[in-house]
Structures are given as structure tokens and as C-alpha cells.
Design an enzyme around this catalytic site. Structure first.
Site, PDB file in Angstrom:
ATOM      1  CB  SER A  35      -3.989   7.682   5.087  1.00  0.00           C
ATOM      2  OG  SER A  35      -3.165   7.450   3.787  1.00  0.00           O
TER       3      SER A  35
HETATM    4  N1  SAH Z   1       0.863   5.365   2.716  1.00  0.00           N
HETATM    5  C1  SAH Z   1       1.207   6.757   2.711  1.00  0.00           C
HETATM    6  C2  SAH Z   1       0.350   7.557   2.059  1.00  0.00           C
HETATM    7  C3  SAH Z   1       0.067   7.357   0.823  1.00  0.00           C
HETATM    8  S1  SAH Z   1      -0.054   9.045  -0.222  1.00  0.00           S
HETATM    9  C4  SAH Z   1       1.633   7.099   4.312  1.00  0.00           C
HETATM   10  O1  SAH Z   1       1.699   6.047   5.193  1.00  0.00           O
HETATM   11  O2  SAH Z   1       1.789   8.211   4.519  1.00  0.00           O
HETATM   12  C5  SAH Z   1      -0.256   8.229  -1.722  1.00  0.00           C
HETATM   13  C6  SAH Z   1       1.064   8.304  -2.250  1.00  0.00           C
HETATM   14  O3  SAH Z   1       1.243   7.395  -3.458  1.00  0.00           O
HETATM   15  C7  SAH Z   1       2.043   9.412  -2.593  1.00  0.00           C
HETATM   16  O4  SAH Z   1       3.190   9.584  -1.800  1.00  0.00           O
HETATM   17  C8  SAH Z   1       2.186   9.322  -4.121  1.00  0.00           C
HETATM   18  O5  SAH Z   1       3.437   9.960  -4.253  1.00  0.00           O
HETATM   19  C9  SAH Z   1       2.215   7.801  -4.338  1.00  0.00           C
HETATM   20  N2  SAH Z   1       2.158   7.376  -5.774  1.00  0.00           N
HETATM   21  C10 SAH Z   1       1.096   7.903  -6.580  1.00  0.00           C
HETATM   22  N3  SAH Z   1       1.148   7.085  -7.694  1.00  0.00           N
HETATM   23  C11 SAH Z   1       2.323   6.259  -7.675  1.00  0.00           C
HETATM   24  C12 SAH Z   1       2.888   5.445  -8.474  1.00  0.00           C
HETATM   25  N4  SAH Z   1       2.428   5.234  -9.480  1.00  0.00           N
HETATM   26  N5  SAH Z   1       3.869   4.647  -7.979  1.00  0.00           N
HETATM   27  C13 SAH Z   1       4.378   4.632  -6.432  1.00  0.00           C
HETATM   28  N6  SAH Z   1       3.578   5.622  -5.804  1.00  0.00           N
HETATM   29  C14 SAH Z   1       2.772   6.427  -6.207  1.00  0.00           C
END
Ligand code: SAH
Length: 217
Positions: free
Chosen positions: A65
Site C-alpha cells: 500500500s
Molecule cells: N498490508 C499489506 C498490503 C496488503 S495487499 C502490506 O503492508 O504490504 C492485500 C493483501 O490481502 C494481499 O496480499 C492479499 O493476498 C490479501 N488477502 C486478500 N484476501 C484475503 C483473505 N481472505 N485472507 C487473507 N489475506 C487476504
């Protein structure tokens, strides 16, 4: 944690200036972000852009992000030093690394094993011993470790997931992007009180959707 390697004092000043300009005012959050080298969480040629205020691609087609959004979400979460925090969506691990400096203990989960594995390597290298990384479908939270003081969801749900609401302590706070589509989402702060939940809208955001199940990689 040591100072970020390989960045100039000017780049760092510019980074912090941009965070403040976008509304990140909490000094504990700013200090944690100053100490966390975003470059450690970005691979390949994008690493040179780690100190720009923009989202960047990471493995498995996901994104790290934008720093100002990370800062504003962390600020809204209002983490206290004794808190146990659950993060859904480890991604690169950058957000979890920041939380680990503000909380007593952090659990972070992602549905991509690829990402949790990479993040774990970085946490070990940086000496962040209070973070536990797990590969799970985050919609269900971590019932065995809960309830949590704080929950941060970094993928967008149509509604705040029920199991996560249940795993929030009374007095606890959850910050979650909520929206019906990829383009229109709101960051919501949910506070649990004795009688139920309070909701506060914080700002418009754009996150990848919360997906069902564990991914193949
Ligand atoms: N917080 C992260 C960015 C998140 S991007 C950082 O600091 O880099 C969103 C993430 O959510 C992705 O890696 C995706 O794989 C995850 N995601 C999406 N659906 C999910 C679920 N049901 N359970 C766990 N992770 C999930």
C-alpha cells in the site's frame, strides 16, 4: 530496528514530510514509519521507488500500500503498547512491521503462502520477534488467538466480516476498507462497546478485494 539503509537524509525527510502533509500526525506512528525501511519489503527495480508515496507491485499480483494510506490507517487504529493486533492481508509485511513497533504482539495472515513466506524472512532479518505470520483465509480471523484489541484489514470487504467482529474485544477497534466494488470503498473504523458496535467513516480508499479461501501460491 536500525535506520533504513541506502536512503539519503533528504529522501527520508521528504518521505516524512509527505506523510504529515497527508494527515499523519501521530508521533508514535511517524517514528515507527521512520524506523521501518520500506525498501526491505519491495523487490527488484521497484525498490528504488520505496520512498515515494505510491503503491508498488509485490509477488503474487498483489500490492504494497501507499505509505500515507498505511500511516492514516495505523493512526486510525490507535494501537496501544500492550495491545495484541491482528492484521488481515500481510502482503509485503510492511504494515505488520510498523504495527510490531507499536503493539505487544502482532498476528498477520495472508491467503498467499508465497507472501507469508517472504514476509517471514524479512521479519527475521529485521529482528521483529513479536510478529507471527500465518497462511489462512483471513475472513475467519484467528479464533484460537483472539479476542484482539485491534484488527486491521488491508483488503476490501463488502461488509466487515462477522467472525472478525466477534474476535474484537469490548473497547477494541477494527479498521477495514468496505465497498461493493473495486473503485468505491470507504475506510471504516468499528469500535466495540458493551452494547454493540459504533461505526465511523474515515476516508475513501482503494484496496484489492478480500478473496475467499487459500490461494494456490
Ligand atoms: N498490508 C499489506 C498490503 C496488503 S495487499 C502490506 O503492508 O504490504 C492485500 C493483501 O490481502 C494481499 O496480499 C492479499 O493476498 C490479501 N488477502 C486478500 N484476501 C484475503 C483473505 N481472505 N485472507 C487473507 N489475506 C487476504
Amino acid at each position: 530496528m536500525t535506520d533504513p539503509a541506502g536512503i539519503t537524509p533528504e529522501q527520508k525527510m521528504q518521505f516524512l514530510f509527505q506523510l504529515r502533509q497527508k494527515g499523519v500526525m501521530d508521533s508514535r506512528v511517524l517514528t515507527a514509519m521512520e524506523k521501518t525501511d520500506r525498501g526491505a519489503f519491495v523487490r527488484g527495480h521497484f525498490a528504488t521507488r520505496a520512498y515515494e508515496d505510491m503503491p508498488l507491485p509485490i509477488s503474487s499480483g498483489q500490492t504494497i500500500s501507499q505509505p500515507s494510506v498505511v500511516g492514516l490507517m495505523t493512526q486510525a487504529l490507535d494501537v496501544q503498547p500492550r495491545d495484541t493486533v491482528l492484521e488481515i492481508g500481510t502482503g509485503s509485511g510492511y504494515q505488520a512491521a510498523i504495527l510490531s513497533q507499536l503493539a505487544r504482539r502482532v498476528y498477520t495472515i495472508d491467503r498467499h503462502r508465497n507472501l507469508t513466506r517472504e514476509a517471514e524472512v524479512v521479519f527475521t532479518r529485521l529482528g521483529l520477534v513479536n510478529v507471527t505470520v500465518l497462511t489462512r483465509d483471513g475472513s475467519f480471523g484467528l479464533p484460537d488467538q483472539g479476542p484482539f484489541d485491534r484488527i486491521l484489514v488491508t483488503a476490501a470487504a463488502e461488509d466487515p466480516p462477522g467472525p472478525l467482529m466477534q474476535q474484537l474485544k469490548v473497547g477494541g477497534v477494527m479498521v477495514v476498507p468496505v465497498g461493493q466494488s473495486d473503485t468505491v470503498q470507504s475506510l471504516i473504523k468499528v469500535t466495540r462497546n458493551d452494547a454493540g458496535f459504533d461505526y465511523e467513516e474515515i476516508m475513501p480508499v482503494r484496496f484489492v478485494p478480500l478473496m475467499e479461501g487459500i490461494a494456490r501460491d
